[in-house]
Scaffold this motif. Structure first.
Motif, short mmCIF file in Angstrom:
data_model
loop_
_atom_site.label_atom_id
_atom_site.label_comp_id
_atom_site.label_asym_id
_atom_site.label_seq_id
_atom_site.Cartn_x
_atom_site.Cartn_y
_atom_site.Cartn_z
N ARG A 115 37.12 -29.47 -9.56
CA ARG A 115 36.35 -28.95 -8.43
C ARG A 115 35.22 -28.09 -8.98
NH1 ARG A 115 36.79 -24.20 -5.00
NH2 ARG A 115 38.94 -23.90 -5.64
N LEU A 116 34.01 -28.54 -8.70
CA LEU A 116 32.82 -27.83 -9.14
C LEU A 116 32.24 -27.01 -8.00
CD1 LEU A 116 31.14 -30.83 -10.98
CD2 LEU A 116 32.21 -28.85 -12.07
N GLU A 117 31.70 -25.85 -8.33
CA GLU A 117 31.00 -25.04 -7.34
C GLU A 117 29.83 -25.86 -6.80
OE1 GLU A 117 28.71 -20.72 -7.05
OE2 GLU A 117 29.52 -21.38 -8.97
N ASN A 118 29.57 -25.73 -5.52
CA ASN A 118 28.48 -26.48 -4.89
C ASN A 118 27.15 -25.81 -5.20
OD1 ASN A 118 27.12 -28.35 -3.44
ND2 ASN A 118 27.84 -27.69 -1.44
N LEU A 119 26.67 -26.10 -6.39
CA LEU A 119 25.42 -25.53 -6.90
C LEU A 119 24.31 -26.55 -6.77
CD1 LEU A 119 26.92 -24.14 -10.23
CD2 LEU A 119 26.23 -22.77 -8.25
N PRO A 120 23.06 -26.14 -6.97
CA PRO A 120 21.98 -27.13 -7.04
C PRO A 120 22.30 -28.16 -8.14
CG PRO A 120 21.08 -24.92 -6.90
CD PRO A 120 22.56 -24.77 -7.07
N ARG A 121 21.76 -29.35 -7.99
CA ARG A 121 22.11 -30.48 -8.85
C ARG A 121 22.04 -30.17 -10.35
NH1 ARG A 121 19.28 -36.07 -7.75
NH2 ARG A 121 20.55 -35.79 -5.88
N VAL A 122 20.95 -29.59 -10.81
CA VAL A 122 20.79 -29.31 -12.24
C VAL A 122 21.89 -28.36 -12.73
CG1 VAL A 122 19.28 -28.28 -13.98
CG2 VAL A 122 18.33 -29.78 -12.23
N SER A 123 22.18 -27.34 -11.96
CA SER A 123 23.22 -26.37 -12.34
C SER A 123 24.60 -27.02 -12.30
CB SER A 123 23.19 -25.17 -11.40
OG SER A 123 21.95 -24.51 -11.49
N ARG A 124 24.83 -27.88 -11.34
CA ARG A 124 26.13 -28.56 -11.24
C ARG A 124 26.33 -29.51 -12.42
NH1 ARG A 124 27.15 -31.78 -5.97
NH2 ARG A 124 25.62 -30.25 -5.31
N LEU A 125 25.26 -30.19 -12.83
CA LEU A 125 25.35 -31.08 -14.00
C LEU A 125 25.64 -30.27 -15.26
CD1 LEU A 125 22.47 -33.57 -13.22
CD2 LEU A 125 24.91 -34.12 -13.37
N ALA A 126 25.01 -29.13 -15.41
CA ALA A 126 25.27 -28.27 -16.57
C ALA A 126 26.72 -27.78 -16.57
CB ALA A 126 24.31 -27.09 -16.59
N LEU A 127 27.23 -27.45 -15.40
CA LEU A 127 28.61 -27.01 -15.28
C LEU A 127 29.57 -28.14 -15.64
CD1 LEU A 127 30.42 -24.62 -14.49
CD2 LEU A 127 30.23 -25.37 -12.11
N LEU A 128 29.26 -29.35 -15.20
CA LEU A 128 30.06 -30.53 -15.55
C LEU A 128 30.11 -30.69 -17.07
CD1 LEU A 128 31.54 -33.22 -14.86
CD2 LEU A 128 29.27 -34.28 -14.82
N GLU A 129 28.96 -30.62 -17.71
CA GLU A 129 28.91 -30.75 -19.17
C GLU A 129 29.76 -29.70 -19.86
OE1 GLU A 129 24.82 -30.65 -20.38
OE2 GLU A 129 24.34 -32.49 -19.27
N ASP A 130 29.69 -28.47 -19.38
CA ASP A 130 30.47 -27.38 -19.96
C ASP A 130 31.97 -27.64 -19.82
OD1 ASP A 130 30.63 -24.80 -21.23
OD2 ASP A 130 31.20 -23.98 -19.28
N VAL A 131 32.37 -28.08 -18.65
CA VAL A 131 33.80 -28.37 -18.43
C VAL A 131 34.26 -29.50 -19.35
CG1 VAL A 131 35.48 -29.30 -16.78
CG2 VAL A 131 33.89 -27.51 -16.07
N LEU A 132 33.49 -30.56 -19.43
CA LEU A 132 33.89 -31.68 -20.29
C LEU A 132 33.98 -31.25 -21.75
CD1 LEU A 132 31.77 -34.53 -18.67
CD2 LEU A 132 34.26 -34.20 -18.50
N LYS A 133 33.06 -30.42 -22.17
CA LYS A 133 33.04 -29.96 -23.57
C LYS A 133 34.24 -29.07 -23.89
CE LYS A 133 30.15 -27.46 -26.87
NZ LYS A 133 28.87 -26.78 -27.06
N HIS A 134 34.55 -28.15 -22.99
CA HIS A 134 35.57 -27.16 -23.29
C HIS A 134 36.95 -27.42 -22.67
CE1 HIS A 134 32.65 -24.62 -25.28
NE2 HIS A 134 31.84 -24.82 -24.26
N HIS A 135 37.02 -28.30 -21.67
CA HIS A 135 38.29 -28.51 -20.97
C HIS A 135 38.59 -30.00 -20.74
CE1 HIS A 135 38.61 -24.23 -20.37
NE2 HIS A 135 37.36 -24.24 -19.96
N GLY A 136 37.91 -30.86 -21.45
CA GLY A 136 38.13 -32.30 -21.30
C GLY A 136 39.56 -32.72 -21.58
#
Length: 116
Positions: A73-94
Motif C-alpha cells: 500500500r503506497l501513500e496516494n502521492l503525485p505520480r512522480v513521488s509515488r514512483l520514487a516510493l515504489l522504487e524505494d520499497v522494491l530496493k529495500h523491502h523486495g
C-alpha cells in the motif's frame, strides 16, 4: 515477483514494474469495477502482490482472516513521488514482499508486517 495493480494505484506503476522486469497486471485490464474480494482472490490464485493506495485489502486480511500473497500500500502521492516510493520499497523491502509481507509505504516511513 508478480504484481496485481489495483485500479487506484495507476497504470504508471504497472508500467514501471514491467520496466523493472516484473510481471505486472492491471485490474482494469480485466474489470475496472471488480470488487476487492475478487481482486484478493485473483491475487491469491496467481500468487500476485497487490499494489494499492487504499487500506481495504489490509482490512480483509487482518479482520476477516483472508489469505493473501502480499500487499504493497503506497501513500496516494503525485505520480512522480509515488514512483520514487515504489522504487524505494522494491530496493529495500523486495524480499519481504516476495515472502508475502504487507508493506505500507508513505513519504515519512515504511512499515512492514510479515506473514505469521
Amino acid at each position: 515477483m508478480k504484481f496485481l495493480v489495483d485500479v487506484n494505484a495507476s497504470g504508471a506503476l504497472a508500467q514501471a514494474l514491467k520496466r523493472y522486469g516484473y510481471d505486472a497486471v492491471l485490474v482494469t485490464e480485466e474489470d475496472a469495477g471488480m470488487a476487492d474480494g475478487a481482486i484478493l482472490a485473483w491475487a491469491v490464485e496467481e500468487q500476485r502482490i497487490i499494489v494499492t493506495t487504499d487500506d481495504d485489502f489490509e482490512e480483509m486480511i487482518w479482520r476477516e482472516g483472508k489469505p493473501h500473497a502480499g500487499v504493497l500500500r503506497l501513500e496516494n502521492l503525485p505520480r512522480v513521488s509515488r514512483l520514487a516510493l515504489l522504487e524505494d520499497v522494491l530496493k529495500h523491502h523486495g524480499r519481504e514482499l516476495a515472502d508475502g509481507a504487507i508493506v505500507v509505504a508513505s513519504s515519512r516511513k515504511i512499515r512492514v508486517r510479515r506473514p505469521s
